[in-house]
Design a protein around this motif. Structure first.
Motif, mmCIF file in Angstrom:
data_model
loop_
_atom_site.group_PDB
_atom_site.id
_atom_site.type_symbol
_atom_site.label_atom_id
_atom_site.label_comp_id
_atom_site.label_asym_id
_atom_site.label_seq_id
_atom_site.Cartn_x
_atom_site.Cartn_y
_atom_site.Cartn_z
ATOM 1 N N ASP A 116 -7.331 2.677 -1.799
ATOM 2 C CA ASP A 116 -6.934 2.975 -0.419
ATOM 3 C C ASP A 116 -7.813 2.320 0.636
ATOM 4 N N ARG A 120 -5.927 -0.120 2.836
ATOM 5 C CA ARG A 120 -4.950 0.607 3.666
ATOM 6 C C ARG A 120 -5.633 1.237 4.867
ATOM 7 N N HIS A 168 0.823 -1.196 0.000
ATOM 8 C CA HIS A 168 0.000 0.000 0.000
ATOM 9 C C HIS A 168 0.861 1.250 0.000
#
Length: 350
Positions: free
Chosen positions: A268, A271, A172
């Motif tokens: 994202d 993450r 990530h």
């Protein structure tokens, strides 16, 4: 060919790629919270990225198998032992019959993945064996794995090498969590919209596979916090009457009646879900087209990483490992190497 579960942590579940195409029936996909991490664990043992594996938060537990298998753990460092021998996450290892594999809690992340060569061979429910805890679908009777369970293993290539990444793996990116506004961002004032990028949010302990609640910033909706229910997706940021936003994850409901100020970009979402309790972060805004481009680029990097694994050294040197090493740094003239050396007179012995 089975994997025996000797002990199990509270959030140990069977997951595969998930079940898709059923949202119109109220069935969300389930599957892994962190798809890239599960693909990494599977790739290290020679499985397809979406093969069935174990997802865990907190200690995974202890396991034995009735045949030699390879296993790998990805997403975080853990205390991993084969009997009393400590081994590393992020590469594959061999587990032989009679040996006990013990896996502790992830360090530096929330969700981690344990894959075995051949994958877990469980029957599918609606096209997938992914466990959906809230619906009681998939996995083992729709529940978390527990001590005493016996998980069938799929076919594998017994002589395949253990693998490791060719270079350090970064699943990530860093920086703000990227967010696409809408579809109900018009329910919030311009000041509230600005607070998304100007203030820090905090990850709270209120979290599971369905959603995670964010603290630190309240997001009051000028037009109220009740709407006619409409569709939701993993990444939707709903804002209930408390003003504390909640981000939907893999087991999210398919519709909801709270306004959605935005959607976390797919690139994202994992993450964010991997951030520990108490972590602070900010959002940054992107357009839908930018979010799509970011996701496509991330998938390309993941495919390249999965193609770059190399055989790792083991206690017995194997030909496939030796061939993967650069044992000779260049080409040499054999005749030149074997030609006798003539020493100067001063270096000759009498």
């Amino acid at each position: 060919m089975t994997l025996d579960v000797l002990s199990a942590g509270p959030m140990l579940t069977v997951q595969d790629a998930g079940r898709f195409g059923l949202r119109h029936m109220g069935v969300s996909p389930a599957g892994p919270i962190d798809r890239a991490a599960m693909a990494l664990a599977n790739g290290l043992v020679g499985n397809a990225p979406g093969a069935a594996a174990l997802e865990f938060a907190g200690p995974a537990g202890s396991f034995r198998c009735d045949r030699p298998v390879r296993f790998a753990i990805a997403a975080a460092d853990c205390v991993i032992r084969i009997d009393k021998r400590v081994v590393l996450a992020g590469e594959s290892h061999r587990l032989n019959p009679g040996e006990t594999l013990t896996v502790g809690a992830p360090d530096g992340a929330v969700w981690a993945y344990l894959a075995f060569s051949g994958g877990l061979d469980l029957p599918g429910v609606l096209g997938s064996c992914a466990t959906h805890l809230r619906s009681g679908l998939g996995g083992i009777e729709g529940r978390a794995v527990r001590a005493g369970d016996r998980l069938p293993l799929g076919e594998q290539t017994p002589d395949a090498p253990c693998l490791r990444p060719e270079s350090p793996v970064f699943l990530h990116e860093e920086g703000p969590i990227r967010l696409v506004l809408g579809p109900q961002d018009s329910s919030f004032s311009p000041e509230v919209i600005r607070s998304l990028t100007e203030r820090e949010f905090i990850v709270t302990p209120q979290r599971d596979r369905m959603a995670m609640v964010l603290g630190g910033v309240e997001l009051p909706a000028a037009k109220g916090h009740d709407i006619v229910s409409d569709g939701t997706v993993p990444g939707s940021v709903q804002v209930p009457g408390s003003g504390m936003p909640l981000v939907l994850l893999a087991e999210s409901q398919t519709t909801g009646g709270y306004p959605k100020i935005g959607t976390v970009a797919s690139v994202d979402l994992a993450r964010l879900a991997q951030m520990p309790v108490g972590a602070r972060f900010r959002f940054s805004l992107v357009t839908p087209a930018e979010g799509e481009d970011l996701w496509i680029a991330k998938q390309a990097r993941l495919r390249q990483m999965l193609r770059s694994f190399v055989a790792k050294p083991e206690s017995v040197l194997r030909s496939d490992y030796l061939l993967s090493c650069e044992l000779v740094g260049g080409f040499y003239d054999v005749e030149e190497i074997l030609r006798p050396v003539t020493l100067p007179d001063r270096d000759r012995r009498p």
